[in-house]
Scaffold this motif. Structure first.
Motif, short mmCIF file in Angstrom:
data_model
loop_
_atom_site.label_atom_id
_atom_site.label_comp_id
_atom_site.label_asym_id
_atom_site.label_seq_id
_atom_site.Cartn_x
_atom_site.Cartn_y
_atom_site.Cartn_z
N ALA A 87 7.84 2.11 1.68
CA ALA A 87 6.97 1.10 1.06
C ALA A 87 5.50 1.47 1.14
O ALA A 87 4.69 1.00 0.33
N LEU A 88 5.13 2.34 2.08
CA LEU A 88 3.72 2.63 2.34
C LEU A 88 2.93 3.03 1.10
O LEU A 88 1.84 2.49 0.86
N PRO A 89 3.43 3.95 0.25
CA PRO A 89 2.64 4.34 -0.92
C PRO A 89 2.39 3.19 -1.90
O PRO A 89 1.44 3.24 -2.68
N LEU A 90 3.24 2.15 -1.86
CA LEU A 90 3.09 1.03 -2.79
C LEU A 90 2.26 -0.11 -2.22
O LEU A 90 1.95 -1.06 -2.92
N ARG A 136 -2.12 4.64 11.03
CA ARG A 136 -1.80 5.84 11.83
C ARG A 136 -0.98 6.83 11.01
O ARG A 136 -1.18 8.04 11.13
N TYR A 137 -0.03 6.35 10.23
CA TYR A 137 0.81 7.24 9.44
C TYR A 137 -0.04 8.11 8.52
O TYR A 137 0.32 9.24 8.20
N VAL A 138 -1.16 7.54 8.05
CA VAL A 138 -2.00 8.20 7.05
C VAL A 138 -3.11 9.02 7.70
O VAL A 138 -3.37 10.16 7.30
N TRP A 139 -3.78 8.45 8.72
CA TRP A 139 -4.98 9.06 9.27
C TRP A 139 -4.77 9.79 10.60
O TRP A 139 -5.52 10.71 10.91
N SER A 140 -3.79 9.36 11.38
CA SER A 140 -3.66 9.92 12.74
C SER A 140 -2.22 10.29 13.06
O SER A 140 -1.66 9.83 14.06
N VAL A 158 -3.66 11.84 -0.70
CA VAL A 158 -3.86 10.88 -1.78
C VAL A 158 -4.06 9.48 -1.21
O VAL A 158 -4.95 8.73 -1.63
N LEU A 159 -3.23 9.12 -0.22
CA LEU A 159 -3.34 7.80 0.39
C LEU A 159 -4.66 7.63 1.12
O LEU A 159 -5.24 6.54 1.14
N ARG A 165 -11.35 4.40 -1.23
CA ARG A 165 -11.85 3.88 -2.51
C ARG A 165 -11.57 2.39 -2.67
O ARG A 165 -12.42 1.63 -3.17
N MET A 166 -10.40 1.94 -2.24
CA MET A 166 -10.00 0.56 -2.49
C MET A 166 -10.47 -0.41 -1.42
O MET A 166 -10.13 -1.59 -1.47
#
Length: 379
Positions: A87-90, A136-140, A158-159, A165-166
């Motif tokens: 679900a994370l990308p959405l 954490r999943y995205v940055w760390s 991308v995330l 940006r968002m």
């Protein structure tokens, strides 16, 4: 940089009017689990603004959605609610399409993408965001191995770009620790106030549990996942020659039970203990073992409220919740022998001093500082 220490509101009347009483407010949070530290923080903030609409991506099946007044997003009606990784990308899309309503103030409680929600234009909607951690999943992923798999390695950059940006419309950030404050500055190039999360120190520090403790075992508490290092706790207990109790639940249970069978000291598993039982476990432990790099770490504060010292790593949130040499010991390595050596020194510490320190993280202190921050940022 925003500093609550610089905020000195005028003397308040004995009875305060409800916070933001004359404004429409939305409170948003990520997915809502039945027992989670971030969920408790969200509810504590929501208590300050009782008229706010409470919006979450989805709630777990055992959450009393109606009683808590939660409104779920469209993701709750899809199979993705059962897989956070998928679900994370959405999630950024879900937050931007969560509803058409516009509010005067939006307060997000975010550890993934909740801070990207927009429920009104920034010219007329004031958006405040309390950050448990940038995702954490995205940055760390180095802190939490669950985010380092092949499934997320491709879309991670991308995330990250989407996340920055968002979230440009956010007017003010608060972080749950200086550790997270630094990440917000590093990843998003934004300042943040620091407001430590609430801990129910009155419950865990109740006088009825203070004399019930034999203090003859070590304790590990938390989710049984790799980065919590429960396998290291088993090794520390063996090195110290003390029994170990492991409380919690998680996917590592079978592996940990196999390791415990070969530990050479008794290892007891307490699966999903009640709060009352957890309080008993804290109060009876010689020390809490906590060899994990955490954003803040509510568990060590709960243990200290019971007068129980903490043995942990000298990094992350423990630098803010444990006074090295006074309320526990912070170790500069992951060697079991070094942690066991600290265990042998806990007799030097004062239970009264440990309890006193835990009091600085009370729910009352959180409510006061959060109310000051919200009032200051929406003035």
């Amino acid at each position: 940089m925003t500093s609550l220490d610089d905020i000195r509101p005028a003397a308040q009347p004995a009875v305060r009017p409800p916070l933001l009483a004359n404004r429409s407010v939305a409170m948003v949070h990520e997915w809502f689990g039945a027992t989670g530290g971030s969920e408790n923080v969200f509810l504590a903030i929501a208590d300050l603004v009782p008229h706010a609409r409470r919006i979450v991506l989805w709630a777990d099946e055992d959450v009393e959605v109606e009683r808590l007044g939660l409104h779920e997003s469209w993701l709750a009606r899809t199979p993705l609610r059962r897989s956070k990784a998928l679900a994370l990308p959405l999630m950024p899309l879900a937050w931007r399409t969560v509803g058409d309503e516009k509010y005067d103030v939006v307060i997000s409680s975010s550890h993934a993408f909740a801070h990207t929600v927009r429920l009104g234009p920034p010219e007329s909607t004031r958006h405040l965001s309390y950050i448990h951690s940038p995702a954490r999943y995205v940055w760390s992923p180095d802190f939490d191995g669950r985010g380092s798999g092949a499934l997320l390695s491709g879309p991670r950059r991308v995330l990250q770009a989407v996340d920055v940006r968002m979230s440009r419309h956010v007017h003010a950030y608060a972080a749950n620790s200086r550790e997270v404050q630094k990440r917000i500055q590093r990843f998003w190039k934004r300042d943040a106030a620091v407001i430590h999360p609430p801990v129910d120190v009155d419950f865990f520090g109740g006088t009825d549990v203070r004399s019930a403790a034999p203090r003859d075992y070590l304790l590990g508490v938390g989710r049984w996942i790799p980065y919590k290092n429960f396998d290291l706790m088993i090794e520390v207990a063996a090195e110290a020659g003390l029994p170990l109790t492991i409380a919690g639940s998680g996917p590592e249970e079978a592996r940990l039970r196999r390791a415990a069978a070969d530990a050479g000291v008794p290892v007891t598993f307490e699966v999903r203990p009640t709060r009352e039982r957890l309080r008993e476990l804290y109060a009876g432990a010689r020390a809490l073992l906590f060899p994990a790099h955490e954003d803040f770490g509510i568990i060590p504060v709960e243990a200290q409220a019971c007068g129980t010292p903490v043995i942990g790593v000298n990094s992350g949130g423990l630098l803010e919740t444990v006074v090295d040499g006074e309320t526990g010991f912070l170790v500069g390595s992951m060697r079991p022998a070094d942690h066991a050596a600290a265990v042998r020194r806990v007799g030097e510490l004062s239970a009264a001093r440990i309890r006193e320190h835990a009091g600085s993280f009370s729910t009352q202190r959180f409510a006061a500082r959060m109310a000051e921050w919200i009032a200051y940022e929406t003035r």
